[in-house]
Design a protein around this motif. Structure first.
Motif, PDB file in Angstrom:
ATOM      1  N   GLY A   1     -24.138   2.054   0.770  1.00 17.03           N
ATOM      2  CA  GLY A   1     -23.752   3.278   1.460  1.00 17.03           C
ATOM      3  C   GLY A   1     -23.680   3.160   2.968  1.00 17.03           C
ATOM      4  N   ARG A   2     -23.827   1.963   3.505  1.00 11.21           N
ATOM      5  CA  ARG A   2     -23.839   1.840   4.967  1.00 11.21           C
ATOM      6  C   ARG A   2     -22.472   1.558   5.560  1.00 11.21           C
ATOM      7  NH1 ARG A   2     -28.925  -2.065   5.612  1.00 11.21           N
ATOM      8  NH2 ARG A   2     -30.532  -0.637   4.856  1.00 11.21           N
ATOM      9  N   ARG A   3     -21.594   1.001   4.766  1.00 11.82           N
ATOM     10  CA  ARG A   3     -20.280   0.627   5.294  1.00 11.82           C
ATOM     11  C   ARG A   3     -19.172   1.172   4.406  1.00 11.82           C
ATOM     12  NH1 ARG A   3     -20.258  -5.701   6.070  1.00 11.82           N
ATOM     13  NH2 ARG A   3     -21.460  -5.666   4.121  1.00 11.82           N
ATOM     14  N   LEU A   4     -17.987   1.188   4.955  1.00 14.61           N
ATOM     15  CA  LEU A   4     -16.822   1.568   4.154  1.00 14.61           C
ATOM     16  C   LEU A   4     -15.703   0.571   4.393  1.00 14.61           C
ATOM     17  CD1 LEU A   4     -17.951   4.780   5.081  1.00 14.61           C
ATOM     18  CD2 LEU A   4     -16.264   5.139   3.282  1.00 14.61           C
ATOM     19  N   ALA A   5     -15.003   0.265   3.315  1.00 11.38           N
ATOM     20  CA  ALA A   5     -13.777  -0.519   3.434  1.00 11.38           C
ATOM     21  C   ALA A   5     -12.618   0.472   3.446  1.00 11.38           C
ATOM     22  CB  ALA A   5     -13.643  -1.478   2.264  1.00 11.38           C
ATOM     23  N   MET A   6     -11.518   0.122   4.083  1.00  8.50           N
ATOM     24  CA  MET A   6     -10.374   1.042   4.156  1.00  8.50           C
ATOM     25  C   MET A   6      -9.107   0.255   4.448  1.00  8.50           C
ATOM     26  SD  MET A   6     -11.493   2.520   7.821  1.00  8.50           S
ATOM     27  CE  MET A   6     -13.204   2.013   7.618  1.00  8.50           C
ATOM     28  N   THR A   7      -7.982   0.968   4.345  1.00  9.63           N
ATOM     29  CA  THR A   7      -6.708   0.346   4.657  1.00  9.63           C
ATOM     30  C   THR A   7      -6.170   0.952   5.947  1.00  9.63           C
ATOM     31  OG1 THR A   7      -6.259   0.143   2.300  1.00  9.63           O
ATOM     32  CG2 THR A   7      -4.398  -0.119   3.795  1.00  9.63           C
ATOM     33  N   LEU A   8      -5.824   0.109   6.909  1.00 10.58           N
ATOM     34  CA  LEU A   8      -5.272   0.584   8.183  1.00 10.58           C
ATOM     35  C   LEU A   8      -3.967  -0.152   8.449  1.00 10.58           C
ATOM     36  CD1 LEU A   8      -8.520   0.461  10.409  1.00 10.58           C
ATOM     37  CD2 LEU A   8      -7.670   2.380   9.045  1.00 10.58           C
ATOM     38  N   THR A   9      -3.074   0.534   9.205  1.00  7.67           N
ATOM     39  CA  THR A   9      -1.835  -0.142   9.606  1.00  7.67           C
ATOM     40  C   THR A   9      -1.810  -0.331  11.119  1.00  7.67           C
ATOM     41  OG1 THR A   9      -0.662   1.963   9.808  1.00  7.67           O
ATOM     42  CG2 THR A   9      -0.517   0.848   7.682  1.00  7.67           C
ATOM     43  N   LYS A  10      -2.978  -0.260  11.738  1.00  4.07           N
ATOM     44  CA  LYS A  10      -3.010  -0.307  13.200  1.00  4.07           C
ATOM     45  C   LYS A  10      -2.462  -1.622  13.757  1.00  4.07           C
ATOM     46  CE  LYS A  10      -7.617  -1.266  14.833  1.00  4.07           C
ATOM     47  NZ  LYS A  10      -7.492  -2.656  15.136  1.00  4.07           N
ATOM     48  N   ASP A  11      -2.508  -2.680  12.987  1.00  2.94           N
ATOM     49  CA  ASP A  11      -2.005  -3.970  13.484  1.00  2.94           C
ATOM     50  C   ASP A  11      -0.680  -4.343  12.832  1.00  2.94           C
ATOM     51  OD1 ASP A  11      -4.297  -4.312  15.060  1.00  2.94           O
ATOM     52  OD2 ASP A  11      -5.409  -5.018  13.311  1.00  2.94           O
ATOM     53  N   GLY A  12       0.012  -3.377  12.268  1.00  2.00           N
ATOM     54  CA  GLY A  12       1.292  -3.683  11.631  1.00  2.00           C
ATOM     55  C   GLY A  12       1.298  -3.270  10.181  1.00  2.00           C
ATOM     56  N   LEU A  13       1.345  -4.256   9.282  1.00  2.00           N
ATOM     57  CA  LEU A  13       1.333  -3.949   7.851  1.00  2.00           C
ATOM     58  C   LEU A  13      -0.044  -3.470   7.415  1.00  2.00           C
ATOM     59  CD1 LEU A  13       3.304  -6.956   6.326  1.00  2.00           C
ATOM     60  CD2 LEU A  13       3.959  -4.551   6.202  1.00  2.00           C
ATOM     61  N   SER A  14      -0.089  -2.816   6.278  1.00  2.00           N
ATOM     62  CA  SER A  14      -1.364  -2.372   5.711  1.00  2.00           C
ATOM     63  C   SER A  14      -2.281  -3.567   5.473  1.00  2.00           C
ATOM     64  CB  SER A  14      -1.122  -1.668   4.373  1.00  2.00           C
ATOM     65  OG  SER A  14      -0.512  -0.433   4.573  1.00  2.00           O
ATOM     66  N   GLN A  15      -3.501  -3.489   5.996  1.00  2.00           N
ATOM     67  CA  GLN A  15      -4.482  -4.539   5.783  1.00  2.00           C
ATOM     68  C   GLN A  15      -5.837  -3.892   5.536  1.00  2.00           C
ATOM     69  OE1 GLN A  15      -3.897  -8.217   6.074  1.00  2.00           O
ATOM     70  NE2 GLN A  15      -1.900  -7.343   5.561  1.00  2.00           N
ATOM     71  N   VAL A  16      -6.773  -4.687   4.981  1.00  2.00           N
ATOM     72  CA  VAL A  16      -8.093  -4.152   4.647  1.00  2.00           C
ATOM     73  C   VAL A  16      -9.057  -4.365   5.813  1.00  2.00           C
ATOM     74  CG1 VAL A  16     -10.062  -4.350   3.081  1.00  2.00           C
ATOM     75  CG2 VAL A  16      -7.734  -4.506   2.181  1.00  2.00           C
ATOM     76  N   TYR A  17      -9.797  -3.326   6.149  1.00  2.00           N
ATOM     77  CA  TYR A  17     -10.779  -3.365   7.227  1.00  2.00           C
ATOM     78  C   TYR A  17     -12.111  -2.855   6.707  1.00  2.00           C
ATOM     79  CZ  TYR A  17      -6.745  -3.834  10.342  1.00  2.00           C
ATOM     80  OH  TYR A  17      -5.605  -4.274  10.952  1.00  2.00           O
ATOM     81  N   VAL A  18     -13.173  -3.203   7.418  1.00  2.00           N
ATOM     82  CA  VAL A  18     -14.499  -2.695   7.075  1.00  2.00           C
ATOM     83  C   VAL A  18     -15.116  -2.117   8.335  1.00  2.00           C
ATOM     84  CG1 VAL A  18     -16.827  -3.348   6.370  1.00  2.00           C
ATOM     85  CG2 VAL A  18     -14.864  -4.270   5.137  1.00  2.00           C
TER      86      VAL A  18
END
Lengths: 437, 273
Positions: free
Chosen positions: A261-278
């Motif tokens: 419960g401390r972290r979340l994974a997500m999808t962002l397009t801030k650097d271009g294509l959709s990629q996974v971030y934590v």
């Protein structure tokens, strides 16, 4: 004289030998007889469910609805218990039941309850579970509740019965979240596990997507288009406090909690294509986890916290991959078929469930992670958003019926399949909450 | 001293004969002992008698139940209905593999025709872009998948062959038994199996073994004794429940076949079809 003695001695010894030999003979003859037990081998199993009688509780009129009705419905939904009608048999809580009669009626177990007025406007509820086969009482429990808590109480009793008879925790007190669209209005709803008792957690004129329960069941992460673009929020359910988890350039979507419960994974397009971030729960410490030339999305944490499963089209078609949660080599997980998306790992970490396209139909598919064997669980055409119940036995998903989204449940063993509620709107994006702590 | 060393041995011949006799006896004993033991292991698979009618029901219900489980004290709970503490299963719970989901047709629920509920047009991503017609990559993947499937099928075939052989062995063994015993064992297996429910979460090929003592009426005396646990307490309990529910067990057609003690060896997850 010495002669005679030795002679006698000799005979005596011979006699002893003979006696010993006789003893041995006896032992040899009797040994096989004693061990001539029949061993009967029994392969497989023939019963599908445990028959349970659960007649109405005495004094049910003291509550605003029938408690026993909730218990019966809950247990029957599992497919593992079968409700036996009491017929003309009478069961009174507190009085030793006629076990033989109930057994004769076909019930292996019997639940009896009574409701009496309690203090401070509460009612006192007592319920007992019997094993009619062994003619024993399995438990007796007592709770005091408000008269309008018949559903919560019914779920609680169903849990106790299920745990005792099936040996696994019941999911009847868990909650689910889903999104309903009615006209132009979106609602993020939270309901009982069976879809009843829905309460809106959020109402919006813009789309709401991807609700995700925190492991403690106290928060929901979700994506909202309030600001005309997808932003990830986290809402605490015991208050109306909402915090922004991710609001970067482009799209922010598909949140998934780490098991701690401390972290979340997500999808962002801030650097271009959709990629996974934590990122951390408060949105700090953002880190990019995947770097591909394709679209990487729908991250899902494995229950042991070690891996993040996600969907990617890096290989040409959408398939499921996994990456160590702290970064590292990406590994492909699905190989069968040309379209596999929306991975969910079972609570025990052994099974993967996802949406697979089979002959143009999008179906829930289960894959054993060790053997890689796959198996379609549904025969519908537009399944999406699978979600494991915390017991790992049942899967909630959205599908389409009559041109609108509905929620369905299927068990991993195929024994259970049912449709949830008949809400008037279009229902999507279900997420099954954790066991209540 | 010297006498003791060279004394005459008057009983010498008698002793020799006696000794020979004893040896002969011993050989005979061993011979019959071996005969006894070469009796084939009593084993029968339930498939033999699948079609048999269920065992006759008892005239006398009410099995003698000795066990008394002290009832739990009444637990007084606070006002709110609290969720049950999560019961930890005794073993890691694996998802059952291999079974097919029931091929039940999703019953076409009469859904009330709801006007105008168009599917939500999903904004932003979610990968479902339209898949192009089979690219080369996809073909390769499909081939790969087909191969993996073939290997799996082969494994399953081998497994099936082994199972069949084992069943044939059991069958042969049973056939060489007196048919009355075989019938009786088959009826017992059939009845107990029909009462066994495989609990969710069990996996692998566990074996559970119970010993039961029977009254001549077929009723089970006392509690079945767990000889060998599967390691999964839910599964053990399910088997125990099935045994108890099957009391009284069917009686043999020939009384002399009756055995007071039986070993019931379960393979609950094996394919009994």
């Amino acid at each position: 004289m010495g002669n005679k003695i030795t002679e006698e001695l000799q005979y005596m010894m011979n006699f002893k030998k003979a006696f010993a030999a006789l003893l041995m003979l006896g032992a040899l003859l009797s040994a096989p007889l004693a061990s001539a037990q029949l061993t009967i081998e029994i392969f497989g199993s023939g019963a599908n469910s445990i028959p349970l009688a659960a007649p109405n509780f005495a004094g049910e009129a003291l509550m605003q609805g029938s408690v026993s009705e909730v218990v019966r419905k809950d247990l029957a939904l599992t497919g593992l218990l079968r409700i036996v009608e009491p017929g003309n048999l009478l069961g009174v809580e507190g009085v030793q039941p006629d076990h033989a009669a109930w057994k004769g009626r076909g019930a292996d177990a019997l639940l009896l309850g009574s409701i009496n007025p309690g203090q401070g406007g509460l009612v006192d509820v007592r319920f007992r579970l019997y094993d009619t086969v062994r003619a024993t009482e399995l438990f007796v429990l007592k709770v005091s509740v408000r008269p309008d808590q018949q559903r919560a109480l019914g779920h609680h009793i169903a849990n106790k019965v299920y745990e005792k008879l099936i040996g696994q925790p019941g999911i009847f007190s868990t909650r689910i979240a889903y999104v309903e669209k009615q006209g132009s209005r979106y609602q993020l709803l939270i309901s009982d596990f069976d879809g009843e008792n829905a309460v809106p957690a959020l109402i919006s004129q813009e789309p709401i997507m991807s609700p995700a329960w925190s492991p403690d069941g106290k928060r929901l992460a979700y994506v909202s288009f309030d600001k005309k673009k997808p932003i990830i929020y986290v809402r605490a359910l015991d208050s109306v406090r909402t915090t922004v988890l991710a609001n970067y350039k482009g799209s922010n979507s598909a949140p998934s909690w780490s098991p701690d419960g401390r972290r979340l994974a997500m999808t962002l397009t801030k650097d271009g294509l959709s990629q996974v971030y934590v990122a951390n729960m408060d949105g700090s410490g953002l880190r990019r986890l995947t770097s591909s030339n394709g679209i990487d999305t729908e991250p899902q944490w494995s229950p042991d916290g070690n891996h993040i499963y996600f969907t990617s089209d890096r290989g040409g078609s959408p398939q499921i991959y996994r990456v160590p949660a702290d970064g590292g080599a990406v590994q492909r997980v699905t190989f069968a078929g040309a379209y596999n998306v929306s991975p969910r790992v079972s609570p025990d970490g052994k099974t993967l469930v996802y949406i697979s396209r089979n002959d143009g139909r999008f179906q829930i598919t289960m894959q054993d992670l060790a053997s890689q064997q796959t198996q379609a669980l549904t025969d519908s055409a537009k399944d999406e958003s699978p979600s494991f119940a915390p017991d790992g036995r049942t899967i909630l998903y959205a599908t389409e019926a009559g041109g609108r989204g509905v929620l369905s449940v299927v068990s991993t063993d195929g024994r259970t399949r049912y449709r949830l509620n008949n809400r008037a709107g279009d229902v999507r994006e279900p997420a099954w909450g954790p066991f209540e702590k | 001293m010297e006498f003791t060393l060279q004394r005459p041995e008057p009983g010498k011949w008698g002793a020799a004969v006696f000794s020979l006799l004893m040896h002969g006896l011993l050989v005979a004993v061993l011979f019959y002992g071996v005969q006894w033991q070469s009796r084939p292991p009593a084993a029968v698979s339930v498939e033999l008698v699948r079609s048999l009618p269920p065992a006759s029901m008892p005239e006398t219900p009410a099995p003698p139940v000795k066990e008394v489980v002290p009832p739990k004290p009444v637990e007084v709970k606070p006002v709110e209905v609290k969720p049950a503490p999560v019961i930890k299963p005794d073993i890691a719970i694996k998802e059952p593999e291999k079974k097919k989901p029931e091929k039940k047709k999703e019953e076409p629920k009469p859904v009330p025709p709801v006007a105008q509920s168009k599917p939500v047009t999903k904004p932003a991503e979610k990968p479902p872009e339209k898949a192009p017609p089979m690219s080369r990559m996809e073909q390769m993947l499909a081939n790969e998948a087909a191969k993996a499937g073939a290997v799996n099928n082969q494994n399953r075939l081998n497994q099936a062959a082994a199972d069949a052989r084992a069943k044939q062995d059991a069958l042969n063994a049973a056939a060489s038994l007196g048919s009355a015993t075989g019938d009786w064992m088959g009826q017992i297996a059939q009845k107990v199996k029909s009462n066994l429910m495989r609990p969710p979460g069990a996996s692998g090929n566990p074996v559970v073994e119970f010993k039961v003592e029977l009254l001549p009426s077929g009723e089970i005396m006392g509690e079945p004794k767990l000889n060998k646990s599967s390691g999964n307490s839910s599964l053990d309990e399910a088997v125990r429940r099935a045994i108890l529910k099957s009391s009284p067990l069917p009686k043999p057609t020939k009384g002399e076949v009756f055995q007071r003690e039986l070993i019931l060896k379960f393979h609950p997850l094996a394919d009994g079809e």
